[in-house]
Motif scaffolding. Structure first.
Motif, mmCIF file in Angstrom:
data_model
loop_
_atom_site.group_PDB
_atom_site.id
_atom_site.type_symbol
_atom_site.label_atom_id
_atom_site.label_comp_id
_atom_site.label_asym_id
_atom_site.label_seq_id
_atom_site.Cartn_x
_atom_site.Cartn_y
_atom_site.Cartn_z
ATOM 1 N N TRP A 51 -0.866 -31.580 10.438
ATOM 2 C CA TRP A 51 -0.780 -30.121 10.219
ATOM 3 C C TRP A 51 0.333 -29.461 11.031
ATOM 4 C CZ3 TRP A 51 -4.223 -30.709 6.582
ATOM 5 C CH2 TRP A 51 -5.441 -31.363 6.810
ATOM 6 N N GLU A 52 1.107 -30.238 11.813
ATOM 7 C CA GLU A 52 2.128 -29.660 12.679
ATOM 8 C C GLU A 52 3.153 -28.855 11.887
ATOM 9 O OE1 GLU A 52 5.519 -30.972 15.959
ATOM 10 O OE2 GLU A 52 4.440 -32.535 14.861
ATOM 11 N N MET A 53 3.618 -29.376 10.760
ATOM 12 C CA MET A 53 4.610 -28.655 9.964
ATOM 13 C C MET A 53 4.072 -27.284 9.565
ATOM 14 S SD MET A 53 6.210 -29.525 6.218
ATOM 15 C CE MET A 53 4.738 -28.928 5.371
ATOM 16 N N HIS A 54 2.857 -27.231 9.062
ATOM 17 C CA HIS A 54 2.280 -25.968 8.616
ATOM 18 C C HIS A 54 2.107 -24.992 9.780
ATOM 19 C CE1 HIS A 54 1.415 -28.333 5.041
ATOM 20 N NE2 HIS A 54 1.272 -27.181 4.414
ATOM 21 N N ARG A 55 1.608 -25.489 10.897
ATOM 22 C CA ARG A 55 1.404 -24.605 12.050
ATOM 23 C C ARG A 55 2.733 -24.094 12.594
ATOM 24 N NH1 ARG A 55 -3.578 -28.207 13.809
ATOM 25 N NH2 ARG A 55 -5.220 -26.880 12.955
ATOM 26 N N GLU A 56 3.756 -24.931 12.566
ATOM 27 C CA GLU A 56 5.090 -24.512 13.018
ATOM 28 C C GLU A 56 5.637 -23.392 12.138
ATOM 29 O OE1 GLU A 56 8.410 -24.577 15.557
ATOM 30 O OE2 GLU A 56 6.460 -25.537 15.784
ATOM 31 N N MET A 57 5.187 -23.335 10.913
ATOM 32 C CA MET A 57 5.603 -22.276 9.989
ATOM 33 C C MET A 57 4.841 -20.979 10.231
ATOM 34 S SD MET A 57 5.882 -24.501 6.472
ATOM 35 C CE MET A 57 5.921 -23.040 5.471
ATOM 36 N N GLY A 58 3.851 -21.010 11.131
ATOM 37 C CA GLY A 58 3.049 -19.835 11.395
ATOM 38 C C GLY A 58 1.841 -19.720 10.488
ATOM 39 N N VAL A 59 1.523 -20.791 9.782
ATOM 40 C CA VAL A 59 0.367 -20.810 8.895
ATOM 41 C C VAL A 59 -0.849 -21.252 9.713
ATOM 42 C CG1 VAL A 59 -0.642 -21.909 6.863
ATOM 43 C CG2 VAL A 59 1.783 -21.329 6.888
ATOM 44 N N ALA A 60 -1.896 -20.468 9.676
ATOM 45 C CA ALA A 60 -3.132 -20.856 10.363
ATOM 46 C C ALA A 60 -3.810 -21.951 9.548
ATOM 47 C CB ALA A 60 -4.049 -19.649 10.512
ATOM 48 N N GLY A 80 -2.623 -13.277 8.386
ATOM 49 C CA GLY A 80 -3.839 -12.670 8.887
ATOM 50 C C GLY A 80 -4.647 -11.927 7.832
ATOM 51 N N LEU A 81 -4.178 -11.973 6.593
ATOM 52 C CA LEU A 81 -4.826 -11.220 5.526
ATOM 53 C C LEU A 81 -5.581 -12.092 4.542
ATOM 54 C CD1 LEU A 81 -1.878 -8.813 4.704
ATOM 55 C CD2 LEU A 81 -3.894 -8.310 6.100
ATOM 56 N N ILE A 82 -5.005 -13.214 4.206
ATOM 57 C CA ILE A 82 -5.572 -14.070 3.169
ATOM 58 C C ILE A 82 -6.131 -15.333 3.804
ATOM 59 C CG2 ILE A 82 -5.054 -15.447 1.127
ATOM 60 C CD1 ILE A 82 -2.892 -13.395 0.445
ATOM 61 N N LYS A 83 -7.348 -15.661 3.459
ATOM 62 C CA LYS A 83 -7.955 -16.931 3.864
ATOM 63 C C LYS A 83 -8.194 -17.724 2.587
ATOM 64 C CE LYS A 83 -9.955 -15.285 8.083
ATOM 65 N NZ LYS A 83 -9.635 -16.099 9.178
ATOM 66 N N ALA A 84 -7.622 -18.902 2.558
ATOM 67 C CA ALA A 84 -7.633 -19.711 1.345
ATOM 68 C C ALA A 84 -8.333 -21.044 1.614
ATOM 69 C CB ALA A 84 -6.205 -19.931 0.867
ATOM 70 N N PRO A 106 -13.912 -22.334 -3.899
ATOM 71 C CA PRO A 106 -14.243 -20.929 -4.160
ATOM 72 C C PRO A 106 -13.776 -20.015 -3.025
ATOM 73 C CG PRO A 106 -16.097 -22.331 -4.730
ATOM 74 C CD PRO A 106 -15.079 -23.209 -4.048
ATOM 75 N N GLY A 107 -13.175 -18.890 -3.400
ATOM 76 C CA GLY A 107 -12.636 -17.943 -2.430
ATOM 77 C C GLY A 107 -11.121 -18.009 -2.291
ATOM 78 N N HIS A 108 -10.510 -19.078 -2.779
ATOM 79 C CA HIS A 108 -9.038 -19.208 -2.734
ATOM 80 C C HIS A 108 -8.439 -18.277 -3.785
ATOM 81 C CE1 HIS A 108 -5.059 -20.954 -2.771
ATOM 82 N NE2 HIS A 108 -5.395 -21.767 -1.777
ATOM 83 N N PRO A 109 -7.303 -17.617 -3.473
ATOM 84 C CA PRO A 109 -6.697 -16.711 -4.451
ATOM 85 C C PRO A 109 -6.132 -17.404 -5.694
ATOM 86 C CG PRO A 109 -5.445 -16.695 -2.399
ATOM 87 C CD PRO A 109 -6.640 -17.561 -2.183
ATOM 88 N N GLU A 110 -5.894 -18.696 -5.610
ATOM 89 C CA GLU A 110 -5.408 -19.486 -6.742
ATOM 90 C C GLU A 110 -6.416 -20.591 -7.005
ATOM 91 O OE1 GLU A 110 -2.085 -19.479 -8.267
ATOM 92 O OE2 GLU A 110 -1.616 -17.611 -7.263
ATOM 93 N N CYS A 111 -6.259 -21.265 -8.123
ATOM 94 C CA CYS A 111 -7.006 -22.500 -8.319
ATOM 95 C C CYS A 111 -5.995 -23.564 -8.713
ATOM 96 C CB CYS A 111 -8.140 -22.354 -9.325
ATOM 97 S SG CYS A 111 -7.659 -22.101 -11.023
ATOM 98 N N GLY A 112 -6.170 -24.746 -8.147
ATOM 99 C CA GLY A 112 -5.245 -25.834 -8.419
ATOM 100 C C GLY A 112 -5.115 -26.765 -7.236
ATOM 101 N N GLU A 113 -4.036 -27.530 -7.248
ATOM 102 C CA GLU A 113 -3.815 -28.580 -6.258
ATOM 103 C C GLU A 113 -2.383 -28.514 -5.758
ATOM 104 O OE1 GLU A 113 -5.907 -32.254 -7.090
ATOM 105 O OE2 GLU A 113 -4.008 -33.324 -6.813
#
Length: 173
Positions: A51-60, A80-84, A106-113
């Motif tokens: 998960w280092e790449m994602h966290r380095e991008m500022g993605v929680a 800080g607004l969207i939890k997916a 369920p709860g994700h703004p999109e559906c898919g992979e």
């Protein structure tokens, strides 16, 4: 691991075909050259699988594990607004290919992979491929229309830039 069902079918389709796009979904495919060499490949794989790449991008990345593995739940937080909420569908940790994909819950703004794969070609070039198939699941994702897809492409391109920066000390080119 939660028992929530995935919000789409087919689950796991990106494992063998990053170009897959089932009917009714939008396709994303962004490939970025990261550099060259075995050391760079291993560094990129580590940054991706932990998960280092994602966290380095500022993605929680609120996750139930330190490393991607099938069945691991991940809640991606954006601005800080969207939890997916997602779950890792598959992982790969092979001599020339490493990565993972998560599927929406369920709860994700999109559906898919969406899949994130680092690969090393025969000439030693290391690539990051971000591939996805998705469609809106929430009203605001639907309302965003083409802007949402443009943001998804920008995010995928940024993944490549961040991973390249994280691996800069390992590049043999």
């Amino acid at each position: 691991m939660s028992s929530a069902p995935y919000t789409y079918e087919p689950v796991g389709a990106t494992r063998d075909d990053l170009a897959v796009c089932p009917p009714g979904f939008h396709h994303l495919y962004v490939r970025t050259r990261i550099g060259e060499g075995t050391g760079l490949f291993h560094r990129a794989a580590q940054a991706l699988l932990t998960w280092e790449m994602h966290r380095e991008m500022g993605v929680a990345m609120d996750t139930t594990a330190d490393r991607a593995a099938p069945g691991v739940d991940v809640t991606v937080g954006l601005a800080g607004l969207i939890k997916a909420p997602c779950r890792v569908v598959w992982t790969a940790d092979e001599p020339r290919r490493a990565g993972w994909a998560y599927g929406t819950l369920p709860g994700h703004p999109e559906c898919g992979e969406e899949a994130f794969v680092v690969s090393r070609t025969g000439d030693g070039t290391v690539w990051l491929t971000v591939a996805a198939y998705s469609r809106p699941a929430k009203w605001y994702a639907h309302a965003a229309g083409p802007a949402a897809r443009a943001l998804q492409h920008a995010y995928a391109r940024r993944c490549g830039k961040v991973l390249k920066r994280l691996c800069a000390d390992e590049d043999e080119s």
